[in-house]
Design a protein around this motif. Structure first.
Motif, PDB file in Angstrom:
ATOM      1  N   GLY A 108      -1.169  -1.096   7.395  1.00  0.00           N
ATOM      2  CA  GLY A 108       0.101  -0.382   7.569  1.00  0.00           C
ATOM      3  C   GLY A 108       0.009   0.616   8.703  1.00  0.00           C
ATOM      4  O   GLY A 108      -1.026   1.260   8.881  1.00  0.00           O
ATOM      5  N   TRP A 109       1.076   0.732   9.475  1.00  0.00           N
ATOM      6  CA  TRP A 109       1.125   1.688  10.594  1.00  0.00           C
ATOM      7  C   TRP A 109       2.407   2.484  10.514  1.00  0.00           C
ATOM      8  O   TRP A 109       3.484   1.925  10.298  1.00  0.00           O
ATOM      9  N   TYR A 133      -2.859   4.068   5.093  1.00  0.00           N
ATOM     10  CA  TYR A 133      -2.399   3.417   6.321  1.00  0.00           C
ATOM     11  C   TYR A 133      -3.542   3.352   7.343  1.00  0.00           C
ATOM     12  O   TYR A 133      -4.444   4.195   7.339  1.00  0.00           O
ATOM     13  N   THR A 200       3.139  -6.684   2.554  1.00  0.00           N
ATOM     14  CA  THR A 200       1.688  -6.708   2.387  1.00  0.00           C
ATOM     15  C   THR A 200       1.126  -7.064   3.755  1.00  0.00           C
ATOM     16  O   THR A 200       1.853  -7.504   4.630  1.00  0.00           O
ATOM     17  N   THR A 202      -0.041  -6.719   7.433  1.00  0.00           N
ATOM     18  CA  THR A 202       0.210  -5.851   8.577  1.00  0.00           C
ATOM     19  C   THR A 202       1.707  -5.559   8.720  1.00  0.00           C
ATOM     20  O   THR A 202       2.525  -6.467   8.627  1.00  0.00           O
ATOM     21  N   PHE A 203       2.043  -4.282   8.907  1.00  0.00           N
ATOM     22  CA  PHE A 203       3.453  -3.922   9.113  1.00  0.00           C
ATOM     23  C   PHE A 203       3.543  -2.550   9.780  1.00  0.00           C
ATOM     24  O   PHE A 203       2.577  -1.785   9.799  1.00  0.00           O
ATOM     25  N   LEU A 205       6.217   0.997  10.151  1.00  0.00           N
ATOM     26  CA  LEU A 205       7.345   1.739   9.576  1.00  0.00           C
ATOM     27  C   LEU A 205       7.700   2.853  10.566  1.00  0.00           C
ATOM     28  O   LEU A 205       6.841   3.675  10.888  1.00  0.00           O
ATOM     29  N   MET A 247       6.587   5.559   2.645  1.00  0.00           N
ATOM     30  CA  MET A 247       5.188   5.123   2.775  1.00  0.00           C
ATOM     31  C   MET A 247       4.596   4.717   1.435  1.00  0.00           C
ATOM     32  O   MET A 247       3.859   3.732   1.347  1.00  0.00           O
ATOM     33  N   MET A 250       5.532   1.402   0.222  1.00  0.00           N
ATOM     34  CA  MET A 250       4.862   0.346   0.986  1.00  0.00           C
ATOM     35  C   MET A 250       3.351   0.396   0.849  1.00  0.00           C
ATOM     36  O   MET A 250       2.646  -0.034   1.749  1.00  0.00           O
TER      37      MET A 250
END
Lengths: 251, 251
Positions: A108-109, A133, A200, A202-203, A205, A247, A250
């Motif tokens: 997560g980023w 993240y 789930t 890589t994503f 926000l 966050m 996610m």
């Protein structure tokens, strides 16, 4: 260990200057205050360039480890360096980490689009760290992450995740190339309830500016725009709170 | 409308004093700054005691409504009253609302146990408002909600929900008498993952002190203690972020 008793010492002047962005960029280093942050840096394997301590810290474990780069400072020098009224007599100069996106993005980023308040930026980075993240991308117009107010609010999270500085349009393009979704937070008629999304892998926000929200041009490039429905009467959430709620959805 | 040109005017001195808790309690009133907050107060039907405006606001709708309680102030007086560098030339004196628990408790309630930072308290109240909570109970040791820093962070939420001041032990006893659950946030071995709890109807949620967390004596009286699992490396969340994540789980 050498003893520094004057605030006019060159090293001390240098340490003070390393609290400003201009000088931080020139020297590729920044200033840390307090045993908590310094211990976090050491635990993360950060090669401290200088450790400035008052006498009572001479036997500390971390000081022994950095003995060749440590100086004892007088109490008045510690007072001069400290941002707070009550200082704990421990300061350091740490290198600014590499701030580029890894070639292989994963996890997560959090992407910050012109988030201006240093406290908000620091709190968002700390929250991203707590939520597991992989990194935070500092977009144009976002507070510089080594500003002392950001450093205070991050509470050492800069040692746990990757900080990247780049225009968000470029970052989003790289997520797209990696076929990873990017969620925006522009409130428009197409925005979807954040609770319906649970990515789930890589994503990204994107969190927008405190007053104006996310840049609509960037929002056109996102996979979806998320909204937090507010059943109460307040018009909006504080930006750091909204970021926290999103966050943790996610995680 | 009468014109006030000196900062030595008694009304102006009174307005300045109404930024301190001692005088607020004595007068049962507090100070509001800016059109946004004042319009929110008016929209909520709050009977403003005084409206102090610069000339450019004379034709404002809200001023016409409170004409008999309005005074025009000189720019230097506005500057004297303002907390910020750039003031918008509109100030008011508002009554402090009744701060007791209603006889019939219903809806979600946030209980603040010695939350000390005014910005945190204000942000938590704003978040509770956005999430549709019925009220916030200010326990012993929590920042006074009409402190100017709290007022700024609340952004008018004091006009949307009920603020109550009482010892939390008494508040929890009243929830118990009403057979409503109260969730604590003491991190101990019995704490349950916050995502497993989704109360409906009437409930309380206790947030503890920023550094020390919730009072263990109070935690003994709760229905359950909730924990937010942190998959990352940060040891903890900022108290206002934790409160936001928990409150939105319980919407």
């Amino acid at each position: 260990m050498e003893y520094i008793e004057s605030i006019r010492n060159e090293q001390i002047k240098n340490a003070v200057k390393l609290q400003t962005k201009k000088y931080q960029i020139k020297e590729n280093a920044y200033f840390l205050e307090g045993p908590h942050l310094i211990n976090e840096a050491v635990a993360a394997g950060v090669p401290l360039q200088q450790l400035l301590i008052t006498e009572n810290h001479e036997d500390d474990h971390v000081v022994k480890q950095y003995y060749d780069n440590s100086w004892v400072i007088a109490d008045n020098v510690a007072k001069h360096l400290a941002a707070t009224e009550t200082n704990q007599g421990m300061f350091a100069i740490a290198p600014i980490p590499t701030m580029t996106l890894p070639e292989q993005i994963s996890g997560g980023w959090l992407l910050l689009d012109a988030v201006q308040d240093p406290g908000n930026v620091g709190t968002m980075i700390r929250t991203a760290d707590a939520a597991g993240y992989a990194g935070v991308i500092i977009g144009t117009g976002t507070a510089w992450p080594f500003n002392p107010k950001v450093v205070r609010a991050m509470q050492g999270s800069q040692f746990h995740l990757r900080l990247v500085q780049m225009p968000l349009a470029d970052a989003i393009a790289q997520f797209q190339a990696a076929q990873a979704p990017v969620y925006g937070t522009l409130v428009n008629q197409d925005a979807v309830d954040y609770r319906t999304v649970k990515p789930t892998g890589t994503f990204g926000l994107v969190i927008g500016n405190e007053g104006n929200g996310m840049n609509p041009e960037l929002a056109k490039e996102t996979t979806a725009n998320l909204v937090i429905p507010l059943p109460g009467k307040a018009e909006s959430l504080n930006a750091a709170i909204a970021a926290g709620v999103l966050m943790f959805q996610m995680v």
